[in-house]
Write an enzyme that holds these catalytic residues in place. Sequence first.
Site, PDB file in Angstrom:
ATOM      1  N   GLY A  38       3.641  19.193 -87.233  1.00 33.17           N
ATOM      2  CA  GLY A  38       3.717  17.741 -87.388  1.00 33.17           C
ATOM      3  C   GLY A  38       2.638  16.978 -86.660  1.00 33.17           C
ATOM      4  O   GLY A  38       1.572  17.514 -86.320  1.00 33.17           O
ATOM      5  N   CYS A  39       2.956  15.707 -86.391  1.00 29.87           N
ATOM      6  CA  CYS A  39       1.951  14.762 -85.882  1.00 29.87           C
ATOM      7  C   CYS A  39       1.421  15.146 -84.507  1.00 29.87           C
ATOM      8  O   CYS A  39       0.325  14.754 -84.131  1.00 29.87           O
ATOM      9  CB  CYS A  39       2.534  13.361 -85.800  1.00 29.87           C
ATOM     10  SG  CYS A  39       3.063  12.723 -87.382  1.00 29.87           S
ATOM     11  N   ASN A  40       2.221  15.869 -83.721  1.00 28.24           N
ATOM     12  CA  ASN A  40       1.779  16.246 -82.379  1.00 28.24           C
ATOM     13  C   ASN A  40       0.821  17.429 -82.408  1.00 28.24           C
ATOM     14  O   ASN A  40       0.177  17.749 -81.413  1.00 28.24           O
ATOM     15  CB  ASN A  40       2.978  16.586 -81.489  1.00 28.24           C
ATOM     16  CG  ASN A  40       3.931  17.538 -82.170  1.00 28.24           C
ATOM     17  OD1 ASN A  40       4.673  17.121 -83.056  1.00 28.24           O
ATOM     18  ND2 ASN A  40       3.892  18.812 -81.803  1.00 28.24           N
ATOM     19  N   MET A  44       2.494  12.558 -80.612  1.00 30.68           N
ATOM     20  CA  MET A  44       3.947  12.623 -80.658  1.00 30.68           C
ATOM     21  C   MET A  44       4.388  13.079 -82.047  1.00 30.68           C
ATOM     22  O   MET A  44       3.784  12.683 -83.038  1.00 30.68           O
ATOM     23  CB  MET A  44       4.551  11.233 -80.389  1.00 30.68           C
ATOM     24  CG  MET A  44       4.008  10.503 -79.189  1.00 30.68           C
ATOM     25  SD  MET A  44       2.421   9.670 -79.522  1.00 30.68           S
ATOM     26  CE  MET A  44       2.977   8.162 -80.317  1.00 30.68           C
TER      27      MET A  44
END
Lengths: 353, 249
Positions: free
Chosen positions: A138-140, A340
């Site tokens: 994901g975004c992290n 995050m």
Amino acid sequence: MPGTRPRLLSIGTANPPRWYSQDEVLDLYHTTQPALRSLFHSGHIRGRFLYLPEPGPDGIPPLETQGELLDKHLKGAMEIGPLAIERCLEPMGLRPADIDYLVVLTTTGFLAPGLSAHLCRRMGFRDDCARLDVVGMGCNAGLNGLNPTANWALAHPGHNALQVCIEVCSAAYVYDHTMRTAVVNSLFGDGAAAALVRCCDTDSRAFAPEILGFESHIILEALEAMRYDWDSVSHKFSFFLARDIPYFIGVNAPIVVDRLLDRFGLKRRHIAHWIVHSGGKKVIDAMEYNLDLTAHDVRHTLSVLRDMGNLSSGSFLFSLSRLLDEGVVKRGDYGVMITMGPGTSIETALIRW
Amino acid sequence: MRELTTLTYEEHGPLATVTLNRPGQGNRINIAMIQDLAAVCDHLEDASEARVVVFRGANGVFSEGIDFGDFDPGKLIDIHGFNKWEKIVVRLERLPKVTVALVDGPALGGGFQLALVMDQRLASPRATFHLPEVHLGFLPGMATFRLAKYVGLGHAKRILLCAPVLGPEEALRLGILDRVSEDLDQALAETIASFGPIHTVAVQLARRLLNESFCTQFEDALGNFLAAQHRSVTQTAFLDTLKRARETR
């Protein structure tokens, strides 16, 4: 004096050719519900680069099956990934054959072999290039990937490590005119970012930040706050975002940031540059008001969000790239990068120019 | 803390006092004072247990503003010097303490500006407030940004362009001062008592939202408020408040 820490020497970014304003996306899909239209306009985003299918005879883009979405992910990734890599390597006078370690991150499509193998064939990376594919973080993930990339560079002085974040978020869209999917469809955009990392250069003239350290934090009580579900009606993966995410992240951000800074005897006021993932307006607000950052500190985070939406794992590199373009960074400046995403995770890294 | 040359710093329990002190120089602000203020901020942010910080001036003056001694008319004037001053002012404005200006004498230019970033301003009948900068051909720092929030745009234009020397009663009436008193120490003690228990996070966030209130779109401000409120209600101060409310119910 040659540096003894891995350095982030170059960044390249790329997006699909077509940019859509939020209104264009709404109109394209004939979205008329006021609540959904309002959602598209409430999040600070003006528009995004997306791979959307051409409208069919009814004027609406045809719904794509999961298989078509996976194909779109690979096709799009093989367009924006190579572009970002070229833009990263060219200013350094490097070619893919000069890369010794290739790390590729994606969360918006599942495939085997991974994108790194496809990039090797497409771009002429050497067949002895060491590879790592990070899928689904994901975004992290950008900082989860940068950690092994920097460590590999540290263990192989003088050799080139390349990290590439490739996200075709439009290959993870489900259009069913519900709030749940509209939250995702109004937020995420497509983009790729590549970063070159090398350690112990004999040439210390290049103005590039050293990567000093990482600190991670997982918020297990919010494990389900961001996740892929299988939507058995549309037969697609459907991404879910809980509305409390900004608050989980806000409360925990100071814990991990101060843990990182404490290790180096630094205070937040010593940090000249904050490179924060463009997760969404509310999560950026939460970072500002929990870390006591100013709107100026997060100007690039906000401008990347405004112009392109949330680009998932590569977002922070787009912000870093905008910071470098500004020309305000000075030698000796410290920067903190924060990403995050699902877990719920907060990843941080300390850099120094 | 390292040795200070332009000001004195005292700390007794919850009260810290910073006294601007450049005898014969009108406590004017020079590079050394900016560096001293930065050292005081380091201490207040990192090591001090004080809850309230009082800023006052020695020698019957608060501060007569910027010291032109650091400028050489033969040389190109470095705009970054002005920025250093603005940066320390912002830092004082955001201290994790409650701040009070005690003005007993003239507060000119930068001195006036310093008073404006404090949480409360108390003055004696000898206090005066004056922004002569525009009449001298330059600008009164970011007082251009802050003053109008206190007094309104009309009064702010008059104070900048006509450069009146404001006495304490007028400053009180305009909202620049919170209180005028012959007995400043007594007034200070009462003001400090009125701050209550001082929950630092709530103070900082309330102050920040107020400072942002005239220049943020409502929708953005609402998002900012929710982020700030969430941080506040997860602090022990509010959790204790909830516990007490439950016990007394």
